[in-house]
Design an enzyme around this catalytic site. Structure first.
Site, mmCIF file in Angstrom:
data_model
loop_
_atom_site.group_PDB
_atom_site.id
_atom_site.type_symbol
_atom_site.label_atom_id
_atom_site.label_comp_id
_atom_site.label_asym_id
_atom_site.label_seq_id
_atom_site.Cartn_x
_atom_site.Cartn_y
_atom_site.Cartn_z
ATOM 1 N N ARG A 1 0.857 -1.181 0.000
ATOM 2 C CA ARG A 1 0.000 0.000 0.000
ATOM 3 C C ARG A 1 0.895 1.233 0.000
ATOM 4 O O ARG A 1 1.923 1.266 0.679
ATOM 5 C CB ARG A 1 -0.911 0.034 1.236
ATOM 6 N N GLU B 1 -3.569 7.257 -5.173
ATOM 7 C CA GLU B 1 -3.789 6.698 -6.508
ATOM 8 C C GLU B 1 -5.083 7.227 -7.127
ATOM 9 O O GLU B 1 -6.078 7.387 -6.417
ATOM 10 C CB GLU B 1 -3.843 5.170 -6.418
ATOM 11 N N HIS C 1 -0.460 -0.042 -10.023
ATOM 12 C CA HIS C 1 -1.168 -0.919 -9.092
ATOM 13 C C HIS C 1 -1.780 -2.114 -9.823
ATOM 14 O O HIS C 1 -3.000 -2.321 -9.815
ATOM 15 C CB HIS C 1 -2.252 -0.152 -8.334
#
Length: 316
Positions: free
Chosen positions: A235, A264, A282
């Site tokens: 994360r 993000e 991601h």
């Protein structure tokens, strides 16, 4: 009468989406224009009994409060740090996630990023494309992995899978997390700082949340050092992004390879402009096979709940 489910994000698997439509009456928030979502949601919320979300989106207390009949939140992902678990527990709302099925793909990406950083693949790709090789410009040597120390922050399923892959490249392992893992021959460092000091490559695989927020800070990056590399597939919240930008910019840290970010999909321009960082959007679990398996587990958990059966992967 099919149970009504609020879908906050689509699965890439067409088969999973078809199963959702077959078994549930789905309300797709993600299909609504942003400016119309609030009004649309007010119309469907009173009948919603289940929510399908993702690890990144989660569900906050304010949305949960709009769903008086909700019984289950099914997370398509491992992380639940974006889910207000205090709110779900207070309401007795079940929460499920999708552990296990994405372990191998995320571990594969971690090693891909580690290799890409070690061998500087993005810059070498550019070196060929921009004519530098043809022009006879010198090529800066890269680094081998064998004999190097791979420190793993977070040694659960994914961390251990990363370790197995790193060992296959001749790397030595250490790990850190607050709770020691019984039965592993891999040594545990006394602290994250000690792990960084001992590591050539530090791979972040710990869970997100308040307990790990910015634990990879300026001191940890300095301990990793100018020849060190940070890899993050966990994360973005675990890493102090501004400290990382500063360390990469002034040479305190050698390299970074990142699949996750603090905000993000907004990646700071200062990070994007650095040539000693590898960036991916991601996509640790973004393979056809794994995204289908994740979506299937979401469907199976929802069906189990509404059929009165035990949940497959409940979040405690």
């Amino acid at each position: 009468m099919k149970p009504e489910v609020l879908v906050l994000a689509a699965s890439p698997s067409a088969d999973v989406m078809a199963q959702l439509e077959q078994h549930f009456h789905c309300h797709h928030l993600w299909q609504q224009p942003r400016e119309q979502q609030a009004g649309w949601l007010a119309g469907v919320a009173p009948q919603v009994r289940g929510v399908l979300t993702t690890g990144a989106i989660g569900i906050k207390a304010d949305l949960l409060a709009q769903l008086p009949k909700v019984e289950i939140v099914a997370v398509n992902g491992i992380g639940t740090d974006a889910v207000d678990l205090a709110a779900t527990r207070a309401r007795g709302v079940a929460v499920t996630n999708t552990p296990g099925v994405l372990t191998d793909d995320v571990a594969d990406l971690a090693l891909t990023l580690l290799l890409a950083a070690a061998r500087r693949l993005p810059s070498l790709d550019t070196f060929v494309r921009d004519g530098s090789w043809e022009a006879g410009k010198p090529i800066k040597p890269t680094r081998a992995l064998r004999g190097k120390v791979c420190g793993i922050y977070g040694f659960g399923r994914i961390g251990q899978a990363i370790g197995a892959r790193a060992q296959a490249f001749g790397m030595t392992l250490q790990y850190f997390q607050p709770r020691a893992i019984e039965g592993t021959p891999v040594p545990r460092a006394d602290s994250l700082l000690a792990l960084a000091e001992a590591s050539d490559y530090l791979v972040v695989a710990a869970p997100g949340g308040a307990a790990t927020h910015h634990t990879v800070n300026a001191a940890v990056l300095a301990a990793l050092g100018p020849q060190g590399t940070l890899v993050n597939i966990a994360r973005g919240s675990l890493v102090d992004e501004q400290a990382l930008i500063a360390a990469l910019g002034d040479g305190t840290l050698g390299m970074a390879a990142l699949d996750v970010f603090a905000d993000e999909p907004n990646v700071p321009a200062a990070l994007r402009e650095l040539d000693n960082v590898v960036l991916t959007p991601h996509i640790g679990s973004l393979t056809v096979e794994t995204r289908h398996a994740m979506g299937q587990l979401v469907v199976d958990n929802l069906r189990a709940h509404f059929d009165g059966k035990p949940l497959l992967t409940p979040v405690k």
